[in-house]
Structures are given as structure tokens and as C-alpha cells.
Design a protein around this motif. Structure first.
Motif, PDB file in Angstrom:
ATOM      1  N   THR A  15       0.844  -1.198   0.000  1.00 56.25           N
ATOM      2  CA  THR A  15       0.000   0.000   0.000  1.00 56.25           C
ATOM      3  C   THR A  15       0.884   1.255   0.000  1.00 56.25           C
ATOM      4  N   ARG A  16       2.089   1.117  -0.502  1.00 58.26           N
ATOM      5  CA  ARG A  16       3.027   2.229  -0.496  1.00 58.26           C
ATOM      6  C   ARG A  16       2.472   3.421  -1.277  1.00 58.26           C
ATOM      7  N   THR A  17       2.826   4.622  -0.848  1.00 58.90           N
ATOM      8  CA  THR A  17       2.359   5.823  -1.538  1.00 58.90           C
ATOM      9  C   THR A  17       3.525   6.536  -2.227  1.00 58.90           C
ATOM     10  N   SER A  25       4.467  10.420  -4.248  1.00 56.07           N
ATOM     11  CA  SER A  25       4.068  11.788  -4.563  1.00 56.07           C
ATOM     12  C   SER A  25       4.323  12.044  -6.039  1.00 56.07           C
ATOM     13  N   THR A  83      -1.149  12.121  -4.514  1.00 60.80           N
ATOM     14  CA  THR A  83      -0.568  10.957  -3.848  1.00 60.80           C
ATOM     15  C   THR A  83      -1.117   9.711  -4.519  1.00 60.80           C
ATOM     16  N   ARG A 128      -1.155   5.475  -4.921  1.00 58.09           N
ATOM     17  CA  ARG A 128      -1.007   4.349  -3.989  1.00 58.09           C
ATOM     18  C   ARG A 128      -0.821   3.047  -4.753  1.00 58.09           C
ATOM     19  N   LEU A 156      -0.170   0.294  -9.447  1.00 55.06           N
ATOM     20  CA  LEU A 156      -0.956   1.277  -8.707  1.00 55.06           C
ATOM     21  C   LEU A 156      -2.444   0.936  -8.708  1.00 55.06           C
TER      22      LEU A 156
END
Length: 290
Positions: A102-104, A106, A117, A119, A138
Motif C-alpha cells: 500500500t506504499r504511496t 508523490s 498521492t 497508492r 498502482l
């Protein structure tokens, strides 16, 4: 490895304005000159290399990328390094496929401003064997990103890069662009317990620092991604972490202090199937398998 280092962070704080983005300039080489119109068009492409489509990770840089066959409805992919994973660096010989994440990230626009953002839904592929690459899938499609933010994915070039090519290394983490040329290729690049094959070696002008790991390496003329930035020899050490060495076909070791490297990305193209699925059984796919 080009993760952020304390020294690099301190240097940027001290330099202040000196750490501002090094934007593309009109004297870059590499544009075709068949006709005046062609030259002008190619020159415009050189000047158009900016931050649009790049991303900043918590510890590295990256970019939203597509293959020539990607469809607008496909889930978007983010390219970075294997050593930039939130779970830590893969061991030599380890290949990670379809691991939940679930890394975000920018997302940056052309001027380097964060506009969204993004995800991840998973780590689609990652390894530090033969290459140093990670691909995150994503939750957004290419079309959704384009529609909401007016930003297109960067395209992966499907052919091997060429020595002498004028390139830019675009760091979303530092919002800084480095300009240089491909100096040549390392048959093997060894760093600690990891070995990478056919690595891109930059000319000295691309003096990348910690935090530039995962930055897309963009061909000035085509605007396509030809490699992903990953490491450099910092202090002249021989084949140690942060001090990679080159090994040729005969086993001769060469140390180039201050020189930086990237991993080619053309080999990824054949491995991406319908719906951005990483399929290591596809014809022409040579990425390491688990």
C-alpha cells in the motif's frame, strides 16, 4: 546505492539555492539534423525533459512508466530500484513477484510540484539480481492519472541504449535533474553481495547523490526511459556497498571513484502483458525469475 545519506542531506541544506533543479538547457547534444524542421522538433524534445511523471518515494526517486503496448485502462506502473523497497533490500538471488503493498508516491508535475498521492496495490516485480529494479502496480489507471492531473506516463524504450547518448537523470526525491552522456557499459557491476549485468556508466557530469536511486534515465532526443539510476562509487572502495566495481569478461576489476551507474530498462518491456501484468514467461522476457 543512492538512497538518501546524512551527508547528502546536510550538503543540500548547506547549499540552499545550489540544490535547485538543474533544468534542461539549449546546448544539450544528440538531436537529429536532417532538416531544420526536424532539428527544431528534436531540440524541443530536449527542452521538454522535466519532472512530469516522476514520483518521490519516502527514501528514493521513481517514475510512472508504460510500455509501447500499454493501454489507458491498464493499472499504472511505478519504476524504481529493488533496493528502494519498503520491506528492505532483496538478497542476492531473490526475486519478488506480486507481493501486496500500500506504499504511496508523490506525483510531480513538470515544475517538480507534488500534485497527487498515488497508492500501490502491490509490488508487481522486484529484484537486485542481474539488475536493480522494482515495479509497483498502482490502484489508478494511466487514463485516471491523465484525466485528473494532466500527466502522462513516461514510456520505456524497447531497445538497448547506445554509448554517447545524451541523457538526463530526473530525481523526484530531490527535484533535481542531472545532465550527462552514456559513457559506456559495465559487463558486470559488483556491489557487496549483488552483481548487475550490462550496467550503464555515466560521464562524470551526472554526479548523483543519495536519494536519486530509482530516478528514470531519459534519452534527451526521444524522451523515453532507457535506464533506472541505482548506484555510484563514493570513496574509491573496491566492490563494497556504496563502492561498486566493474568486472570485464576476463575478470579484470576496475574502480572508478565518483562515477555513477544505472540499470537498463529495455528488458522490462517484453515482460509486461495485458493489464500491466508482469509475465516472466512471455517471449523475449529475460528478467530473473523466482
Amino acid at each position: 546505492m543512492r538512497k538518501p545519506l546524512l551527508g547528502a542531506l546536510l550538503a543540500v541544506l548547506l547549499l540552499g539555492a545550489g540544490a535547485a533543479p538543474a533544468m534542461a538547457t539549449s546546448h544539450d547534444a544528440g538531436a537529429p539534423t536532417k532538416t531544420a524542421g526536424t532539428a527544431a522538433t528534436a531540440q524541443a524534445k530536449v527542452q521538454a525533459v522535466d519532472f512530469a511523471g516522476t514520483v518521490a518515494l519516502s527514501n528514493c526517486s521513481g517514475s510512472v512508466v508504460r510500455t509501447p503496448a500499454s493501454q489507458p485502462s491498464d493499472p499504472a506502473l511505478v519504476l524504481s530500484n529493488g533496493h528502494c523497497l519498503e520491506t528492505g533490500m532483496p538478497a542476492a538471488g531473490q526475486v519478488i513477484v506480486d507481493r501486496a503493498s500500500t506504499r504511496t508516491f508523490s506525483l510531480l508535475n513538470s515544475s517538480g510540484t507534488g500534485v497527487a498521492t498515488l497508492r500501490a496495490s502491490k509490488i508487481a516485480y522486484a529484484t537486485m539480481t542481474d539488475t536493480d529494479v522494482s515495479l509497483y502496480q498502482l490502484t489508478s489507471t494511466y487514463a485516471q492519472i491523465q484525466s485528473a492531473y494532466g500527466i502522462s506516463a513516461l514510456e520505456l524504450n524497447a531497445t538497448r541504449p547506445v554509448q554517447g547518448t545524451a541523457i538526463k537523470v530526473v530525481s523526484g526525491y530531490w527535484k533535481r535533474i542531472y545532465s550527462c552522456n552514456i559513457d559506456g557499459f559495465a559487463y558486470q557491476l559488483k556491489e557487496g553481495s549483488w552483481t548487475w549485468k550490462d550496467s550503464v556508466r555515466y560521464t562524470s557530469a551526472c554526479n548523483a547523490i543519495g536519494g536519486t536511486s530509482g530516478s528514470p534515465v531519459i534519452d534527451n532526443t526521444t524522451g523515453k526511459v532507457v535506464a533506472v539510476n541505482n548506484t555510484g562509487n563514493e570513496s574509491g572502495g573496491r566492490c563494497t556497498v556504496n563502492n561498486p566495481c566493474e568486472v570485464d569478461e576476463n575478470g579484470t576489476v576496475t574502480v572508478r571513484q565518483g562515477i555513477n551507474y544505472a540499470q537498463e530498462t529495455y528488458g522490462i518491456v517484453a515482460c509486461v502483458g495485458t493489464g500491466s501484468k508482469i509475465d516472466l514467461t512471455r517471449t523475449g522476457c529475460t528478467l530473473p525469475k523466482p
